[in-house]
Scaffold this motif. Structure first.
Motif, PDB file in Angstrom:
ATOM      1  N   GLY A 178      70.883  46.852   8.877  1.00 46.22           N
ATOM      2  CA  GLY A 178      71.881  46.791   8.188  1.00 46.22           C
ATOM      3  C   GLY A 178      73.547  46.645   9.329  1.00 46.22           C
ATOM      4  N   ALA A 179      74.256  46.362   8.393  1.00 46.04           N
ATOM      5  CA  ALA A 179      75.187  46.189   8.834  1.00 46.04           C
ATOM      6  C   ALA A 179      76.722  47.164   7.940  1.00 46.04           C
ATOM      7  N   TYR A 180      77.626  47.671   8.312  1.00 47.99           N
ATOM      8  CA  TYR A 180      78.613  47.737   7.497  1.00 47.99           C
ATOM      9  C   TYR A 180      79.688  47.490   8.268  1.00 47.99           C
ATOM     10  N   ALA A 181      81.193  47.592   7.034  1.00 51.13           N
ATOM     11  CA  ALA A 181      82.137  47.398   7.939  1.00 51.13           C
ATOM     12  C   ALA A 181      83.060  48.672   6.983  1.00 51.13           C
ATOM     13  N   ILE A 182      84.270  48.889   7.772  1.00 50.69           N
ATOM     14  CA  ILE A 182      85.069  49.487   6.805  1.00 50.69           C
ATOM     15  C   ILE A 182      86.242  48.979   6.722  1.00 50.69           C
ATOM     16  N   GLU A 225      67.652  42.720   5.598  1.00 47.87           N
ATOM     17  CA  GLU A 225      67.103  41.660   4.833  1.00 47.87           C
ATOM     18  C   GLU A 225      68.071  40.274   3.479  1.00 47.87           C
ATOM     19  N   GLN A 226      69.850  41.565   3.471  1.00 48.28           N
ATOM     20  CA  GLN A 226      70.821  40.442   2.432  1.00 48.28           C
ATOM     21  C   GLN A 226      71.493  39.472   3.745  1.00 48.28           C
ATOM     22  N   LEU A 227      70.984  39.992   5.476  1.00 46.10           N
ATOM     23  CA  LEU A 227      71.850  39.722   6.072  1.00 46.10           C
ATOM     24  C   LEU A 227      71.124  38.572   6.209  1.00 46.10           C
ATOM     25  N   ASP A 228      69.861  38.521   6.230  1.00 44.25           N
ATOM     26  CA  ASP A 228      68.786  37.213   6.937  1.00 44.25           C
ATOM     27  C   ASP A 228      69.091  36.051   5.765  1.00 44.25           C
ATOM     28  N   LYS A 229      69.424  36.773   4.228  1.00 42.84           N
ATOM     29  CA  LYS A 229      70.160  35.625   3.191  1.00 42.84           C
ATOM     30  C   LYS A 229      70.770  34.997   4.041  1.00 42.84           C
ATOM     31  N   VAL A 230      71.564  35.793   4.356  1.00 47.56           N
ATOM     32  CA  VAL A 230      72.832  34.692   4.609  1.00 47.56           C
ATOM     33  C   VAL A 230      72.761  33.414   5.919  1.00 47.56           C
ATOM     34  N   ARG A 231      71.645  33.953   6.801  1.00 49.56           N
ATOM     35  CA  ARG A 231      71.476  34.029   7.837  1.00 49.56           C
ATOM     36  C   ARG A 231      71.079  32.286   7.661  1.00 49.56           C
ATOM     37  N   ASP A 232      70.000  32.436   6.917  1.00 49.57           N
ATOM     38  CA  ASP A 232      68.899  31.321   6.340  1.00 49.57           C
ATOM     39  C   ASP A 232      70.048  30.448   5.279  1.00 49.57           C
ATOM     40  N   LYS A 233      70.755  30.791   5.174  1.00 43.37           N
ATOM     41  CA  LYS A 233      71.752  29.115   4.132  1.00 43.37           C
ATOM     42  C   LYS A 233      73.155  28.879   5.416  1.00 43.37           C
ATOM     43  N   SER A 234      73.518  29.341   6.067  1.00 44.36           N
ATOM     44  CA  SER A 234      73.480  29.196   7.431  1.00 44.36           C
ATOM     45  C   SER A 234      73.434  27.285   7.868  1.00 44.36           C
ATOM     46  N   ARG A 235      74.261  26.484   8.297  1.00 46.31           N
ATOM     47  CA  ARG A 235      73.570  25.332   9.138  1.00 46.31           C
ATOM     48  C   ARG A 235      73.802  25.163  10.181  1.00 46.31           C
ATOM     49  N   ALA A 236      74.162  26.357  10.921  1.00 48.97           N
ATOM     50  CA  ALA A 236      74.106  26.097  12.469  1.00 48.97           C
ATOM     51  C   ALA A 236      72.705  26.940  12.700  1.00 48.97           C
ATOM     52  N   LYS A 237      71.376  26.341  13.134  1.00 51.54           N
ATOM     53  CA  LYS A 237      70.725  26.896  13.330  1.00 51.54           C
ATOM     54  C   LYS A 237      70.051  27.522  14.381  1.00 51.54           C
ATOM     55  N   ASN A 238      70.698  27.061  15.334  1.00 54.12           N
ATOM     56  CA  ASN A 238      70.955  26.865  17.253  1.00 54.12           C
ATOM     57  C   ASN A 238      71.835  27.810  17.518  1.00 54.12           C
ATOM     58  N   GLY A 239      72.436  28.208  17.129  1.00 47.85           N
ATOM     59  CA  GLY A 239      73.854  28.434  17.755  1.00 47.85           C
ATOM     60  C   GLY A 239      73.988  30.207  17.843  1.00 47.85           C
ATOM     61  N   PRO A 240      74.988  30.528  17.024  1.00 49.35           N
ATOM     62  CA  PRO A 240      75.426  31.979  17.934  1.00 49.35           C
ATOM     63  C   PRO A 240      74.248  33.348  16.413  1.00 49.35           C
ATOM     64  N   TRP A 241      74.181  32.619  15.906  1.00 46.35           N
ATOM     65  CA  TRP A 241      73.171  33.297  15.048  1.00 46.35           C
ATOM     66  C   TRP A 241      70.946  33.572  15.276  1.00 46.35           C
ATOM     67  N   ARG A 242      71.018  32.931  16.814  1.00 47.50           N
ATOM     68  CA  ARG A 242      70.499  32.638  17.580  1.00 47.50           C
ATOM     69  C   ARG A 242      70.514  33.024  18.593  1.00 47.50           C
ATOM     70  N   THR A 243      71.690  33.333  19.357  1.00 46.62           N
ATOM     71  CA  THR A 243      72.223  33.777  20.738  1.00 46.62           C
ATOM     72  C   THR A 243      72.155  35.081  20.049  1.00 46.62           C
ATOM     73  N   ASP A 244      72.872  35.473  19.733  1.00 49.71           N
ATOM     74  CA  ASP A 244      73.962  37.236  18.976  1.00 49.71           C
ATOM     75  C   ASP A 244      74.173  37.556  17.138  1.00 49.71           C
ATOM     76  N   PRO A 245      72.916  37.695  17.034  1.00 47.58           N
ATOM     77  CA  PRO A 245      72.151  37.862  15.386  1.00 47.58           C
ATOM     78  C   PRO A 245      73.380  39.652  15.661  1.00 47.58           C
ATOM     79  N   GLU A 246      72.972  40.336  16.348  1.00 47.16           N
ATOM     80  CA  GLU A 246      73.853  41.416  15.458  1.00 47.16           C
ATOM     81  C   GLU A 246      75.047  41.045  15.594  1.00 47.16           C
ATOM     82  N   THR A 263      79.350  38.907   8.967  1.00 48.02           N
ATOM     83  CA  THR A 263      78.944  38.641   7.973  1.00 48.02           C
ATOM     84  C   THR A 263      79.775  39.928   6.927  1.00 48.02           C
ATOM     85  N   VAL A 264      79.511  40.858   7.622  1.00 54.96           N
ATOM     86  CA  VAL A 264      79.681  42.191   6.516  1.00 54.96           C
ATOM     87  C   VAL A 264      81.315  42.059   6.520  1.00 54.96           C
TER      88      VAL A 264
END
Length: 181
Positions: A85-89, A105-126, A132-133
């Protein structure tokens, strides 16, 4: 000049200094994300915002204990494990704070909705999980029009699914010019 004018000028100078420091150290995408956060802070609706991803080997707890929010995170830097998971304060102007936590699971739902499939979601997921958060919590507490426009621009550039390059000349391309000849 009035005290308000001096204060306003100082805020503008501080913002310009922060922007100049940011230019030299980050990619174009990172600069844009940092600019969005800087705009949020300048709106004075928040004082600060930060976060982290939570690994399976980290100690993490969040929730409410009576009227008090609790968010404790001790990363295991030697072996963080998989992201869970991830958090923000966000720190408010009165020094109170709020947190937002998103599961993998929530973060992956956001990723799956992203139109960018080969960019930073693939190279820098953390980093994208963290972004996102942070975006989610900032949307809750900042309604400044400039901030909202910054988010729109950030989303549009992310959807392009390309890496941006910085076209400023490097030091090696700059040649000294002799004056007075």
């Amino acid at each position: 000049a009035t005290a308000d004018e001096v204060s306003g000028l100082q805020a503008e100078l501080d913002a310009a200094r922060e922007w100049m420091l940011m230019l030299g150290r980050k990619s174009a995408r990172e600069k844009l994300a940092s600019l969005v956060l800087m705009i949020a802070k300048r709106s004075r609706q928040i004082k600060d915002c930060y976060g982290d991803f939570v690994g399976t080997n980290d100690f993490f707890e969040c929730g409410r204990q009576g009227p008090v929010s609790v968010c404790n995170h001790t990363p295991n830097y030697e072996k963080r494990g998989d992201v869970k998971g991830a958090y923000a304060i966000v720190t408010m102007p009165d020094n109170s704070w709020r947190y937002e936590y998103m599961t993998l699971e929530q973060l992956d739902k956001v990723r799956d909705k992203s139109r960018a499939k080969n960019g930073p979601w693939r190279t820098d997921p953390e980093q994208m999980y963290l972004k996102t958060v942070i975006r989610r919590i900032l949307k809750l507490y900042v309604d400044d029009p400039t901030f909202v426009r910054g988010l729109e621009i950030d989303e549009a550039t992310e959807a392009l699914d390309v890496e941006f390059t910085d076209h400023r000349p490097t030091q090696s391309r700059v040649r000294p010019v002799a004056l007075g000849r």
